[in-house]
Design a protein around this motif. Structure first.
Motif, PDB file in Angstrom:
ATOM      1  N   ARG A  91      40.990  14.659 -72.209  1.00  0.00           N
ATOM      2  CA  ARG A  91      40.106  15.319 -72.505  1.00  0.00           C
ATOM      3  C   ARG A  91      38.705  15.268 -71.838  1.00  0.00           C
ATOM      4  NH1 ARG A  91      40.428  14.914 -79.141  1.00  0.00           N
ATOM      5  NH2 ARG A  91      42.299  16.175 -79.598  1.00  0.00           N
ATOM      6  N   TYR A 113      47.382  22.850 -74.881  1.00  0.00           N
ATOM      7  CA  TYR A 113      46.192  22.975 -75.581  1.00  0.00           C
ATOM      8  C   TYR A 113      46.194  24.194 -76.229  1.00  0.00           C
ATOM      9  CZ  TYR A 113      43.891  18.843 -73.289  1.00  0.00           C
ATOM     10  OH  TYR A 113      43.667  17.813 -72.962  1.00  0.00           O
ATOM     11  N   PHE A 173      39.580  23.229 -75.651  1.00  0.00           N
ATOM     12  CA  PHE A 173      39.996  22.796 -74.388  1.00  0.00           C
ATOM     13  C   PHE A 173      40.919  23.580 -73.510  1.00  0.00           C
ATOM     14  CE2 PHE A 173      38.912  18.825 -76.716  1.00  0.00           C
ATOM     15  CZ  PHE A 173      38.210  18.139 -75.787  1.00  0.00           C
TER      16      PHE A 173
END
Lengths: 264, 102
Positions: free
Chosen positions: A65, B72, B80
């Protein structure tokens, strides 16, 4: 090919692309012009990134992330530099780079101790933090990410520098992530390794289309780097964080001196 | 949280496999191309293989971003999804400029 192997080994070890070694080698010893050397080096950065990251996946060391968020900035930096770098003189850029590398080396030396890990793994790491198995202390450790805007700005600059000099950009990101953003060395190195592939791809196709990539030389360098990165991974799993940081600072100093001498 | 963590690890493993495939294919093409080029630098197949190897190498990180985007979306992590889309757009700009220059 031998230089590719050495560069790949060092790159894998430190989360750098290895271009720091390859560019001066191709440029000064091999006599290639700077743009060709940088473009070939950027190609090997992609190879290092993919090979090293493939070797570290599954251990929670890569922060996907955080990496993707920072890639927004580093890819933007790469695109911007790829499109505009021809208007800036090499000498100006190299002097600036020598200064930045020296500055970071000094910072690394003054911050050898903090390891940025919290040994109680039950706390909440936040949306960008994480936990991983730490081989030095032998348990699960946790970290939180701080100062994200700073990490973004540095990633953008790293993307610029990467495209201009043919290096991965980890040389700038890793020290800042470890010194100010709370990211442990191994996580910073693993995340940076994954990121530099995308950073390089943000500018290298333009250089490739411009004909700066000599296919046989690039092929030889890539194969050398792939062999070398194996050695780096093996050694990296066994070396201690403190020595990694010391080695990194010494290499930064050396790079700074090389670049300064080239511009005088 | 646990489940989310395991999904992230799965993505990491998927990415790992993809990177291995990309690097292996590219290294094979480059190695064969390089050997052929060393025997006969003028042979067009050698240069074709070398260029193919380099293009596979450059395509691998782009593919990694696409795989992440799909994952995602599947996880419904919209922040994201947006972040990954931005990265993909930036890479598209570069690839388009490169094609225009050829």
């Amino acid at each position: 090919m031998a230089s590719g192997a050495v560069a790949g080994c060092m790159g894998a070890l430190l989360g750098l692309g290895g271009g720091v070694f390859l560019v001066p080698f191709l440029n000064a010893w091999f006599g290639l012009d700077f743009k060709t050397a940088a473009a070939i080096s950027l190609i090997t950065v992609i190879a290092t990134s993919s090979a090293v990251s493939a070797g570290t996946t599954g251990r929670n060391l890569i922060n996907l992330r955080l990496g993707m968020l920072l890639e927004v900035a580093s890819a933007a930096g790469g695109v911007a530099a790829g499109l505009t770098i021809s208007h800036i003189s090499d000498v100006t850029l190299e002097r600036g780079f020598a200064g930045i590398a020296a500055l970071i080396a000094v910072l690394m030396l003054t911050r050898l101790e903090p390891r940025n890990v919290i040994e109680d793994a039950t706390l909440d790491p936040g949306s960008f933090g994480g936990t991983f198995h730490d081989e030095e202390s032998g348990g699960e450790v946790l970290y939180r990410v701080r100062r994200l805007p700073l990490a973004m700005v540095v990633s953008f600059i790293a993307g610029n520098v990467s495209a201009a000099f043919g290096i991965g950009g980890g040389i700038l990101k890793v020290p800042v992530l470890t010194a100010w953003c709370g990211v442990p060395m191994r996580v910073a190195a693993a995340t940076s390794s994954l990121m530099i592939g995308v950073t390089a791809v943000a500018s290298v196709p333009i250089q490739y289309a411009n004909g700066y990539v000599n296919p046989p030389l690039a092929g030889a360098a890539v194969l050398g780097v792939l062999v070398g990165s194996r050695g780096g991974l093996w050694f990296g799993a066994r070396a201690r964080s403190k020595w990694l940081k010391l080695l990194m600072a010494m290499i930064l100093m050396l790079v700074s001196v090389i670049y300064l001498r080239r511009t005088l | 949280m646990r489940q989310e963590r395991s999904q992230i690890t799965r993505l990491e493993v998927q990415i790992g496999r993809m990177l291995v495939a990309g690097v292996t294919l590219s290294a094979l093409l480059l190695a064969i191309g390089l050997v052929m080029w060393l025997f006969d630098p003028g042979y067009w197949n050698a240069l074709w293989l070398l260029n193919a190897g380099l293009i596979v190498l450059m395509a691998t990180p782009i593919l990694r971003v696409i795989v992440s985007l799909a994952e995602y979306v599947a996880m419904r992590q919209w922040f994201f999804v947006a972040v990954t889309t931005l990265v993909l757009l930036e890479l598209t700009v570069t690839v388009v400029v490169a094609f225009l220059k050829r």
